[in-house]
Scaffold this active site. Sequence first.
Site, mmCIF file in Angstrom:
data_model
loop_
_atom_site.group_PDB
_atom_site.id
_atom_site.type_symbol
_atom_site.label_atom_id
_atom_site.label_comp_id
_atom_site.label_asym_id
_atom_site.label_seq_id
_atom_site.Cartn_x
_atom_site.Cartn_y
_atom_site.Cartn_z
ATOM 1 N N ASN A 213 0.829 -1.357 -0.099
ATOM 2 C CA ASN A 213 -0.056 0.184 -0.044
ATOM 3 C C ASN A 213 0.939 1.176 0.095
ATOM 4 O OD1 ASN A 213 -2.578 1.612 0.449
ATOM 5 N ND2 ASN A 213 -1.494 1.961 2.388
ATOM 6 N N ASP A 297 1.628 6.975 -0.437
ATOM 7 C CA ASP A 297 0.574 5.858 -0.996
ATOM 8 C C ASP A 297 0.575 5.555 -2.376
ATOM 9 O OD1 ASP A 297 -2.130 4.599 0.139
ATOM 10 O OD2 ASP A 297 -2.726 5.223 -1.728
ATOM 11 N N ASP A 328 -0.203 -6.387 4.976
ATOM 12 C CA ASP A 328 -0.654 -5.304 5.787
ATOM 13 C C ASP A 328 -1.698 -4.363 4.983
ATOM 14 O OD1 ASP A 328 -0.346 -3.495 8.136
ATOM 15 O OD2 ASP A 328 0.444 -2.143 6.844
ATOM 16 N N HIS A 332 -7.104 -0.886 1.973
ATOM 17 C CA HIS A 332 -6.572 0.500 1.431
ATOM 18 C C HIS A 332 -5.930 0.194 0.085
ATOM 19 C CE1 HIS A 332 -7.873 2.079 5.440
ATOM 20 N NE2 HIS A 332 -6.972 1.275 5.965
ATOM 21 N N GLU A 362 -4.584 -8.421 6.103
ATOM 22 C CA GLU A 362 -5.319 -7.563 7.333
ATOM 23 C C GLU A 362 -6.384 -6.722 6.747
ATOM 24 O OE1 GLU A 362 -4.242 -3.910 10.365
ATOM 25 O OE2 GLU A 362 -3.509 -3.781 8.038
#
Length: 701
Positions: A213, A297, A328, A332, A362
């Site tokens: 991410n 990002d 992770d 997102h 996650e």
Amino acid sequence: MKSILSKTTLGVARLGLVTVNAGVLLLGCLISESSHAELPQTESSQTESSQTESAAFELASTQSISRESNVSEPPASLDIYQDYLHRDIRDDIFYFVLPDRFNNGNEANDNGALSGISHGGVDKTSARGFHGGDITGIEQKLDYLASLGITAIWMTPLLRNQAIQKDGIAHHGYWIVDFSEIDPHFGSNDDLKALINAAHQRGMKVFFDIITNHTADIIRYSECHQQDGQFRQGLDHCEYKPLSTSKTEQYSPFILDEHADIKVPEWLNDPQYYHNQGDSSFKGESSLNGDFNGLDDLNTKNPQVLKGMIEIYQQLIAEFKPDGFRIDTVRHVDLSFWQTFTPAIIDYANRQGIPNFHVFGEVYDTNPHHLSLYTTEGKLPSVLDFAFQDVAADIFYRGKSPLLAKQLFEQDVLYQDEDSQADLLMTFLSNHDMGRAGYFINGSGLELTATEKLQRSILSHAFMFLSRGIPVVYYGDEQGFTGDGNDIDAREDMFPSKVNSYNDNVLMGTSATTAEDNFNQSHPLFMAISALSQLRKEHRSLRRGVYQPRYYQASTIQASSIQASSIQASSIQASSIQASAIQASSIQASSIQDSIIQDSAIQANSGMFAFARVDETSGEEYLIVFNSGNQSASIEIDMTDKGEPITAIEDVLKTFKAAGDLYYNGLPSSNVDSSHLIDVEKQAITVSMPRLSYGVYQIKR
């Protein structure tokens, strides 16, 4: 028909009664006396069942078959707990650890690199600083983990980080600048290879925590930052700008000269591969496109980013040969990214000679509808089961109804497709972000004794080990760590700590503090988890068996409703429901919360629930019974429509203890012997159990 069974170990002050048609006594496992606790929920949502119980069972049956045909099984002559390479992931028991807080095996690397972006940050008195734990320290404690029963180690990210950022220090490893080498605070590439080799020699798997991410916070925006990279006066973040922002109003990214080539591989240094829209508010489109607390990002919709990330992690697989990845911040990242990334990674690992490479993500959400989106459309085999954690905490820490477990498991069908299913979910009670089980127990507001707190933790671990899914033990929980909250307050040191806010915590099950070394294999939680690990390993159906509901009692959710004599006014949400009307097999959570049970017998039994784990091939069946209530209770389980007639019942915990295999609840077993008669004629099992207890019984037909 009647059957005679000899039963032993009824246990001083730990007596559980099990009768088959008013026949015989069997041992139940009493954990302790305790009270219920109500905690405020965090990031939780009440989920509702969208499938009928029969549909859930029907599909669950097929999922067991489909999984068996898709995994690489070990040769019959090998012990699966030595053959890590072929072992099915459902046979594993995970240990989640932050290397920096576990064990310091090499003090020379405590401050990281000698200079540069990965240097510094060591502050052993601060909860935010590096404390010195490392990869070598984990290798030194492999025998400790083996004694706990651990078969797979999941470590927070180990790749090279920017050591210090505006909001903290990278002791956790999530601020990566170089995706090709290990952060010098944790050791070297060779140190990691040595750890993996040593773990594999013990039959243990090693899992990497990976990130796609974002990278470390390197990119600056002219509209927010000065030329030296510091925030402009009056600013402490860069407000998110939506996709609809006109080109002239968009952020202008730049990178400081000294950081121009800091990221590895080189393409990560080009701002065109990032969203550059400012900090995420974690709402709406910013959840996907915004900088996660300032971290750069990546635009995961960009084909070059997808290609580059696949190459990064293929190279890590080729070099280190890990056994799987935890990913992770999955929610997102654009969903289409996972649809290509995950199959590509698993296929590559398979071609590298890792046939059972496992990936789990996650997705910080307690709604199974949201979680399952990523295992079906998103092509991830598994996710961390935040819904399970929330339900376990509700039942065992907050005193809510076990019907929440029934509703949770009824939604397992949502996870089913060709490469994922509910028994691949990673179940847990604590983690490094939300906090520890001990913290949730302490936060009840009730005046619980030290023993009561300990036994609630033991009971919830039993639930995690005995229900469907793959159990994940959070480091330190086996030593009674409690923490003061989430994030850094849940990241205590296992080696002697110098952090005052850690050292003033009252641990469960011990008089020790975190100021001391905490690798005590005589700690009651260590012994309980060790024994649960052994129990799970010895009984395949406790790992692979299909979940089937056996008993759930309708009741109010509030803990106070379990009291036989009274119900607190605060729990009275709506009108009374007569006990005679509570016959339905499934009651929505909203109706449970708005009801009052008037029949004292039903109130007394409201903490009792039971489910089975059934091997669909062999027919082997285990009945697991819990009393999460604060008083002794009895239930009758109708078995007439659950298969062939019962001929006998074996108390697994009694047999387990009598065989001399470890302790099952941190206390020695009793030596009292007794023989009893079991009447199985009417095919009804009556279970009487003390408060906060559980039992495991093999049903023979």
